[in-house]
Design a protein around this motif. Structure first.
Motif, mmCIF file in Angstrom:
data_model
loop_
_atom_site.group_PDB
_atom_site.id
_atom_site.type_symbol
_atom_site.label_atom_id
_atom_site.label_comp_id
_atom_site.label_asym_id
_atom_site.label_seq_id
_atom_site.Cartn_x
_atom_site.Cartn_y
_atom_site.Cartn_z
ATOM 1 N N LYS A 142 60.802 13.152 56.214
ATOM 2 C CA LYS A 142 61.116 14.387 55.489
ATOM 3 C C LYS A 142 62.595 14.731 55.501
ATOM 4 C CE LYS A 142 56.664 16.593 55.802
ATOM 5 N NZ LYS A 142 55.816 17.367 56.673
ATOM 6 N N LYS A 143 63.344 14.029 56.359
ATOM 7 C CA LYS A 143 64.769 14.337 56.468
ATOM 8 C C LYS A 143 65.503 14.090 55.160
ATOM 9 C CE LYS A 143 65.695 13.323 61.248
ATOM 10 N NZ LYS A 143 66.173 12.275 62.129
ATOM 11 N N LYS A 144 66.617 14.790 55.005
ATOM 12 C CA LYS A 144 67.501 14.518 53.856
ATOM 13 C C LYS A 144 68.211 13.192 54.121
ATOM 14 C CE LYS A 144 68.656 17.595 50.637
ATOM 15 N NZ LYS A 144 68.438 18.976 50.460
ATOM 16 N N TYR A 202 71.169 10.640 52.502
ATOM 17 C CA TYR A 202 72.207 10.387 51.505
ATOM 18 C C TYR A 202 72.668 8.938 51.638
ATOM 19 C CZ TYR A 202 72.440 15.496 51.701
ATOM 20 O OH TYR A 202 72.133 16.824 51.696
ATOM 21 N N PRO A 250 72.102 11.988 47.199
ATOM 22 C CA PRO A 250 70.756 11.917 47.790
ATOM 23 C C PRO A 250 70.097 10.595 47.398
ATOM 24 C CG PRO A 250 71.125 14.061 46.814
ATOM 25 C CD PRO A 250 72.294 13.218 46.424
ATOM 26 N N ASP A 286 67.042 8.501 46.670
ATOM 27 C CA ASP A 286 65.620 8.638 46.366
ATOM 28 C C ASP A 286 64.898 7.299 46.459
ATOM 29 O OD1 ASP A 286 66.055 11.317 45.821
ATOM 30 O OD2 ASP A 286 66.701 10.865 43.770
ATOM 31 N N TYR A 316 79.573 16.210 53.191
ATOM 32 C CA TYR A 316 78.350 16.569 53.910
ATOM 33 C C TYR A 316 78.637 17.345 55.187
ATOM 34 C CZ TYR A 316 76.307 13.374 50.606
ATOM 35 O OH TYR A 316 75.929 12.775 49.442
ATOM 36 N N ASP A 337 73.790 26.303 58.795
ATOM 37 C CA ASP A 337 73.057 25.239 58.102
ATOM 38 C C ASP A 337 72.563 24.248 59.154
ATOM 39 O OD1 ASP A 337 72.132 23.210 56.570
ATOM 40 O OD2 ASP A 337 73.990 22.856 55.458
ATOM 41 N N GLU A 379 69.965 22.000 58.860
ATOM 42 C CA GLU A 379 69.142 20.894 58.382
ATOM 43 C C GLU A 379 69.658 19.554 58.921
ATOM 44 O OE1 GLU A 379 66.861 19.924 54.252
ATOM 45 O OE2 GLU A 379 68.951 20.537 54.121
ATOM 46 N N PHE A 418 70.150 15.535 58.775
ATOM 47 C CA PHE A 418 70.280 14.603 57.655
ATOM 48 C C PHE A 418 70.837 13.251 58.110
ATOM 49 C CE2 PHE A 418 74.234 16.952 57.921
ATOM 50 C CZ PHE A 418 75.237 16.035 57.638
#
Lengths: 350, 279
Positions: free
Chosen positions: A22-24, A26, A42, A44, A63, A85, A87, A89
């Motif tokens: 689920k982590k971001k 890049y 990002p 995908d 980032y 922030d 989150e 990543f």
């Protein structure tokens, strides 16, 4: 920490697995608009990842110090709340010169007054760095001694032709690498990696600097009134492109943004640039560094003298060459200026 | 402590203060007397704070009071830009955001002990100097003769009238004033502040001299002091620059290798020999 070997296939499977968490995540890929160039974006799909890239348009500093970020949320009644922030990543594909730039920023944002906004993001990042496989047209990392890197990353990947050597440098990196299908790196693999390092330390050098990077500070000591600043700055547009693409530029502006309710808002910091007209302007219209040549000189002194004095002498130019490509009048190349000063001071010595 | 990142302190987070007094001192200068709502402000003469107006931003403002005055601190704000124009709308009882105090380069409280002191102020350059002047007056026996030179554009722009009157009546501090533009209401000296330097009676060579005023003033005052054989390691300048963060990160206040916000704002003049952008 361990040194492993991954086949190209198991690297792709491993990245697939990383993306599925689920982590971001890049990673380096083709630039969406400038399709002949690369960017951090990002990730995908594993198929988009390009570890053979030469250089990205913007460095990965975005980032850690985003172009715009909220520092404090406020309401007009006087309530202030720190933004944070948190989150976690992962960034895949940071080249050694960009890693060294991040290491320098880590030092500067922690020094004297601890910047929790930068450092929280930094601590939440997992960095998978990779050695340079393709030299960009303007790279001079060999000259700046930034073609290889020894710290800062969690995992370092090196393409050795028949696969990757992967070295975990932190516990976080080790845990992540444990998820990959790896084998023990053989002596031949380690030798192959060493060969990549030796090659990069020599050959990532499109603009050779004619002195050691550690000598630049002393060189600048005597160059403050040299004509080169005026000559180069004559064609400067004061556009700040060199600042915006630089992995070691971290100057910022702070401004308040009101929300639509007109009762609350955010205090934000945004990237700024010392080449921009107005960078030192105070009310009512007094500008301390009003001349283009003074601003042009300031940037190169900051990279070569001022910042190094705060971080143990390391030069704050990592040789990525981005400023050279971004500068329309073609005056930003630091090596050209430093070499010119070298020539002139050695002429004086003779 | 921040709930999400566990950090003790956010260097960008303003703390609330309450306006105890607010009054105009002349056409452009507002006097503010403030108290922090939580921890009192622990500052040294020469330090500054970032004053925050939500929706407009922050402005770095020198602290004008002496830390010997407990329970409050004073600022003087000239209405000159967006943030300072909003500060001018503050009324008694209003809340305001404060960050700081900032600046590691302060007045040399210890080193100056036993020395004669000369303060050379141009206009609102008096504001930060006043912090140290009053500190010295509150610790009078520790210091030698005190001379304050104050140059103002015209007499209507003078401020701290009653305090200046008190200083001129005291025997242990000498105040010399001048204005640039003569008019019928002004009986005193006319001319720029350097014209007062020959009138200093105490020995200048061994004195500590402190300069604060508009950017253009420094060069001329330092030149005039050089003529009196004052060495640069006894001259201190209080500098201002554009500032955003106040904590040595944003880069705006950089003067060559120095940041005014962390290395200053008070600098020993001899140390600025390597900083040609300073003066």
């Amino acid at each position: 920490m361990s040194v492993k070997k991954l086949s190209k296939e198991s690297l792709l499977n491993w990245v697939d697995e990383i993306i599925s968490t689920k982590k971001k995540v890049y990673g380096v890929q083709k630039h969406k608009d400038k399709t002949d160039r690369f960017e951090f974006a990002p990730l995908d799909s594993t198929a988009d990842l390009r570890l053979d890239y030469d250089v990205t348009v913007l460095p990965p500093k975005k980032y850690f110090q985003p172009p715009t970020e909220t520092l404090v949320a406020f309401d007009l009644k006087g309530g202030y709340k720190a933004a944070c922030d948190t989150e976690k990543f992962i960034v895949i594909g940071i080249h050694p010169y960009d890693m060294i730039a991040i290491n320098q920023m880590d030092e500067l944002f922690q020094k004297d007054n601890y910047d929790s906004h930068y450092m929280t993001r930094r601590n939440n990042a997992t960095i998978i760095a990779c050695d340079v496989a393709t030299a960009s047209k303007d790279i001079f990392a060999s000259s700046m001694k930034t073609a290889t890197v020894k710290k800062g990353y969690d995992i370092l990947l090196t393409d050795i032709g028949n696969g990757y050597v992967a070295e975990a440098a932190t516990k976080k990196g080790q845990l992540l690498l444990d998820k990959a299908k790896t084998e023990k790196a053989s002596d031949a693999d380690i030798k192959a990696r060493q060969a990549v390092w030796e090659n990069n330390e020599k050959n990532l050098n499109k603009h050779p600097l004619n002195c050691q990077p550690s000598e630049v500070s002393e060189l600048l000591e005597k160059a403050y009134n040299h004509p080169v600043w005026e000559e180069k700055a004559k064609t400067c547009f004061s556009c700040g492109s060199c600042n915006q693409v630089c992995p070691t530029c971290y100057c910022f502006n702070v401004h308040d943004d009101m929300n639509w309710d007109l009762k609350s808002g955010d205090r934000k910091r945004t990237w700024d640039g010392c080449l921009l007209d107005g960078f030192t302007k105070v009310a009512p219209d007094h500008e301390f560094r009003a001349k283009k040549s003074d601003r042009f000189r300031h940037r190169l002194y900051r990279k070569g003298k001022y910042v190094p004095s705060k971080i143990g002498g390391q030069i704050a130019c990592v040789g990525c060459g981005r400023c050279i490509g971004a500068c329309l009048p073609d005056i930003a190349n630091p090596v050209k200026v430093y070499n010119r000063l070298l020539e002139d001071t050695s002429a004086v010595k003779k | 402590m921040c709930e999400c990142c566990g950090q003790d302190k956010d260097i960008y987070l303003p703390q609330l203060a309450t306006v105890n007094k607010a009054r105009m001192m002349n056409g452009t200068e507002l006097y503010l007397n403030l108290s922090m709502d939580a921890e009192p402000l622990d500052y040294k003469p020469g330090q500054f704070v970032e004053v925050s107006i939500p929706g407009f931003g922050e402005a770095p403002i020198s602290i004008s009071s002496s830390p010997t005055q407990k329970g409050y601190f004073e600022l003087v704000v000239r209405k000159i830009g967006n943030v300072t124009s909003m500060i001018h709308k503050l009324k008694i009882g209003d809340k305001i955001g404060i960050r700081g105090p900032f600046g590691n380069g302060c007045y040399p409280i210890e080193e100056a002990k036993g020395k004669n002191l000369v303060f050379i102020c141009g206009g609102i350059g008096l504001v930060p100097q006043r912090s140290f002047i009053n500190y010295v007056l509150d610790n009078r026996s520790d210091y030698g003769n005190i001379t304050v030179l104050l140059g103002t554009k015209c007499h209507t722009q003078r401020f701290f009238h009653s305090e200046l009157r008190q200083w001129s009546q005291r025997s242990d501090i000498r105040l010399l004033e001048t204005v640039d533009e003569k008019d019928d209401c002004w009986q005193g000296n006319v001319g720029v502040v350097t014209t007062l330097i020959p009138k200093i009676e105490s020995e200048l060579g061994s004195a500590f001299t402190f300069i604060c005023g508009p950017p253009v003033m420094y060069k001329f005052v330092i030149m005039a002091l050089a003529e009196e054989n004052v060495s640069r390691d006894r001259i201190f300048v209080n500098l201002e620059r554009k500032m955003k963060c106040g904590v040595g990160k944003c880069g705006h206040c950089q003067i060559n290798n120095f940041y005014v916000c962390v290395d200053g704002p008070v600098f020993r003049c001899s140390e600025l020999a390597v900083a040609p952008e300073a003066i």
